[in-house]
Every structure is written in structure tokens, then in C-alpha cells.
Write an enzyme that holds these catalytic residues in place. Structure first.
Site, PDB file in Angstrom:
ATOM      1  N   ASP A 185      38.782  52.621  25.250  1.00 17.67           N
ATOM      2  CA  ASP A 185      40.134  52.043  25.968  1.00 17.67           C
ATOM      3  C   ASP A 185      40.836  51.314  25.289  1.00 17.67           C
ATOM      4  O   ASP A 185      40.673  50.791  23.980  1.00 17.67           O
ATOM      5  CB  ASP A 185      39.558  51.589  27.222  1.00 17.67           C
ATOM      6  N   ASP A 238      32.346  43.173  37.192  1.00 19.82           N
ATOM      7  CA  ASP A 238      32.654  44.080  38.383  1.00 19.82           C
ATOM      8  C   ASP A 238      31.944  45.259  38.238  1.00 19.82           C
ATOM      9  O   ASP A 238      32.055  46.207  39.342  1.00 19.82           O
ATOM     10  CB  ASP A 238      34.025  43.925  38.812  1.00 19.82           C
ATOM     11  N   HIS A 241      32.330  47.483  35.925  1.00 22.04           N
ATOM     12  CA  HIS A 241      33.222  48.577  35.374  1.00 22.04           C
ATOM     13  C   HIS A 241      32.549  49.085  33.895  1.00 22.04           C
ATOM     14  O   HIS A 241      31.835  48.473  33.239  1.00 22.04           O
ATOM     15  CB  HIS A 241      34.731  48.069  34.905  1.00 22.04           C
ATOM     16  N   GLU A 268      37.511  50.636  36.942  1.00 22.96           N
ATOM     17  CA  GLU A 268      37.078  49.548  37.658  1.00 22.96           C
ATOM     18  C   GLU A 268      36.356  50.193  38.845  1.00 22.96           C
ATOM     19  O   GLU A 268      36.403  51.328  39.257  1.00 22.96           O
ATOM     20  CB  GLU A 268      38.339  48.830  38.114  1.00 22.96           C
TER      21      GLU A 268
HETATM   22  C1  F6R Z   1      35.617  47.350  26.265  1.00 22.39           C
HETATM   23  C2  F6R Z   1      35.243  47.853  27.580  1.00 22.39           C
HETATM   24  C3  F6R Z   1      34.712  47.076  28.511  1.00 22.39           C
HETATM   25  C4  F6R Z   1      33.763  45.917  28.043  1.00 22.39           C
HETATM   26  C5  F6R Z   1      33.217  45.037  29.392  1.00 22.39           C
HETATM   27  C6  F6R Z   1      32.297  44.077  28.798  1.00 22.39           C
HETATM   28  O1  F6R Z   1      35.962  48.345  25.336  1.00 22.39           O
HETATM   29  O2  F6R Z   1      35.082  49.242  27.583  1.00 22.39           O
HETATM   30  O3  F6R Z   1      34.089  47.794  29.605  1.00 22.39           O
HETATM   31  O4  F6R Z   1      32.512  46.748  27.467  1.00 22.39           O
HETATM   32  O5  F6R Z   1      34.447  44.521  29.974  1.00 22.39           O
HETATM   33  O6  F6R Z   1      32.984  43.198  28.020  1.00 22.39           O
HETATM   34  P1  F6R Z   1      32.284  41.991  27.259  1.00 22.39           P
HETATM   35  O7  F6R Z   1      31.256  42.829  26.437  1.00 22.39           O
HETATM   36  O8  F6R Z   1      33.251  41.200  26.524  1.00 22.39           O
HETATM   37  O9  F6R Z   1      31.508  41.256  28.219  1.00 22.39           O
END
Ligand code: F6R
Length: 241
Positions: free
Chosen positions: A67, A134, A136, A141
Site C-alpha cells: 500500500d 482494527d 486491517h 479496513e
Molecule cells: C503497512 C500495512 C498496514 C500495517 C498495519 C500494522 O504497509 O499494510 O496494514 O501492517 O497498520 O502497522 P504496525 O506494524 O505499524 O503496527
């Protein structure tokens, strides 16, 4: 589903890096799906260390990131493009790396292009994923359709709040939209590997792995994948029972 629980973040990073290195050793031109965020930082460091010690060679590997924020240029310090540069690509030479372009003039076309590049490289062999509080995955989401492909999405408030830490804790600076591989795009990877650490992830990890498989918890949809591994530290696994 294969769940591996290790003692701490260091062991988690080490375990995941070893899995990736092993896949690269058995397929030199691996197509590797990558994630950003705090969770994979240790994994990237360990991979760089392994590469410098000639224990793995990424020279033939192609990577696709999950992403990117809409509206941030590749050199913006908060863009995922810059994150990857800083934490991995500046030190590891891969054959080719792809990250969605959040500044593309036509975002819908950029999404189609991203899908076609993934296809052109034969699909993703191994997709690394973090999990949002959440539930995701990528930026899919809660409520994202299980047949979604790479698309533009609106970020949830909880994600904006959580990611504000990368923007000097100023929520107003966090982009409201992102480009993300869709759930179906992710599930088409031949192997998926979800990683999580810390007590703040324990509740969502339990919901994703033990609760119903539902679009309300996007990470739970990974349980439909036939080759799905989860690597957790003890703190993130504490509510699994
Ligand atoms: C980032 C991504 C997100 C993160 C998620 C957890 O490329 O795809 O889904 O993996 O938000 O983020 P952290 O590791 O910062 O807790």
C-alpha cells in the site's frame, strides 16, 4: 493455519527473516509482497544483516508493497516509498520493486496497472502482512469486500490515530486515503505470513484468529488461505488461550 509464538520482538524478527531467506534460497526469483509499519522493522534489519553476511541474495527477487498513501510523493518522509528506501532498498539490491504511486494522476488506472504488474511477474509467492488494531491488512479496513482488488480506500479513524505517530502525532497531517492491494489480491499470494507483536495487538489478534471469519475483521479472512502462517511474540498471543 500455522501459528508460531516466540518470546519477544527480536525472536519474531529473526524467525520471519529466516522464513523469507529460506524461500529466496529455494526460489531465487521469488516475488515477495512487503509491508511497512513498525512491526517489520526488525525483520528488515535482520534481512539486511543476513544479506551482508552472504546468507541470502535478493538480486533476482521482485517485490510488491501492499500500500501507499494518496497524495504523498515518493520522497515525502512519511511515504511508504521512502520508508522502504530507508529501511530496506538503500541497503539491499533487489531486481525490481513496486509500490503503488499515491500521486498518480489517475488513481483507478494506477490500481489496474498495479494488478497487471503483479500478474506479469507471475503472482506473489510470499506476502508479508502486519495487522492494524482494527484488523486491517494492507489498508483494507473493516467492511472491505473479500473480493476487492487493488483500489483507493478511505482510512478509518483508528488507523489515522495510530499512524499519526509517524506524522509528529499530528492527526491532521495523516492522509485520509490510500491505495492498497485488495483482499482478493492478497489472498491470491501463494503463501501469506502475518506478523504481530506487543500487548496492544493481543485483542485484535485473538479476534482475527479465533473469532468468526468476517469482513468486519479483514485479517480473519486470511484463515481462508490454504498456506497461512502467523508469527507472534508472547505479548501479542496472550489472548489466544
Ligand atoms: C503497512 C500495512 C498496514 C500495517 C498495519 C500494522 O504497509 O499494510 O496494514 O501492517 O497498520 O502497522 P504496525 O506494524 O505499524 O503496527
Amino acid at each position: 493455519m500455522n501459528v508460531i509464538v516466540v518470546d519477544d520482538y527480536m525472536q519474531l524478527s529473526d524467525t520471519v527473516a529466516k522464513i523469507i531467506a529460506q524461500r529466496v534460497q529455494s526460489k531465487k526469483d521469488l516475488v515477495l509482497g512487503l509491508a511497512t509499519g513498525s512491526t517489520p522493522l526488525g525483520m528488515y534489519q535482520e534481512l539486511i544483516h543476513m544479506s551482508k553476511n552472504n546468507r541470502v541474495n535478493f538480486g533476482q527477487v521482485t517485490t510488491f508493497n501492499l500500500d501507499e498513501y494518496v497524495g504523498l510523493s515518493a520522497c515525502d518522509p512519511q511515504s511508504y516509498c521512502r520508508f522502504m528506501q530507508e529501511h530496506f532498498f538503500d541497503q539491499i539490491k533487489v531486481k525490481r520493486s513496486f509500490i503503488p504511486n499515491g500521486l498518480a494522476p489517475n488513481l483507478a488506472y494506477e490500481c489496474l496497472l498495479y494488478e497487471s504488474e503483479i500478474k506479469r511477474y507471475g503472482g506473489i509467492d510470499l506476502q508479508i502482512l502486519g495487522i492494524g488494531r482494527d484488523g486491517h491488512i494492507g489498508f483494507n479496513e473493516p467492511g472491505s469486500a473479500c473480493n476487492s482488488r487493488t483500489c483507493v480506500v478511505q482510512l478509518d479513524d483508528i488507523t489515522i490515530r495510530d499512524n499519526a505517530r509517524f506524522f509528529n502525532n499530528d492527526r491532521s497531517r495523516v492522509p485520509r486515503q490510500a491505495l492498497t492491494m485488495g483482499i482478493e489480491t492478497i489472498l491470491e499470494a501463494r503463501e501469506c505470513l502475518l506478523i504481530a507483536n506487543g500487548a496492544h495487538k493481543a485483542d485484535i489478534v485473538a479476534r482475527a484468529l479465533r473469532g468468526p471469519v468476517t469482513e468486519s475483521v479483514p485479517a480473519s479472512l486470511l484463515r481462508n488461505h490454504k498456506s497461512f502462517t502467523v508469527v507472534l511474540d508472547k505479548a501479542a498471543a496472550i489472548s489466544l488461550g
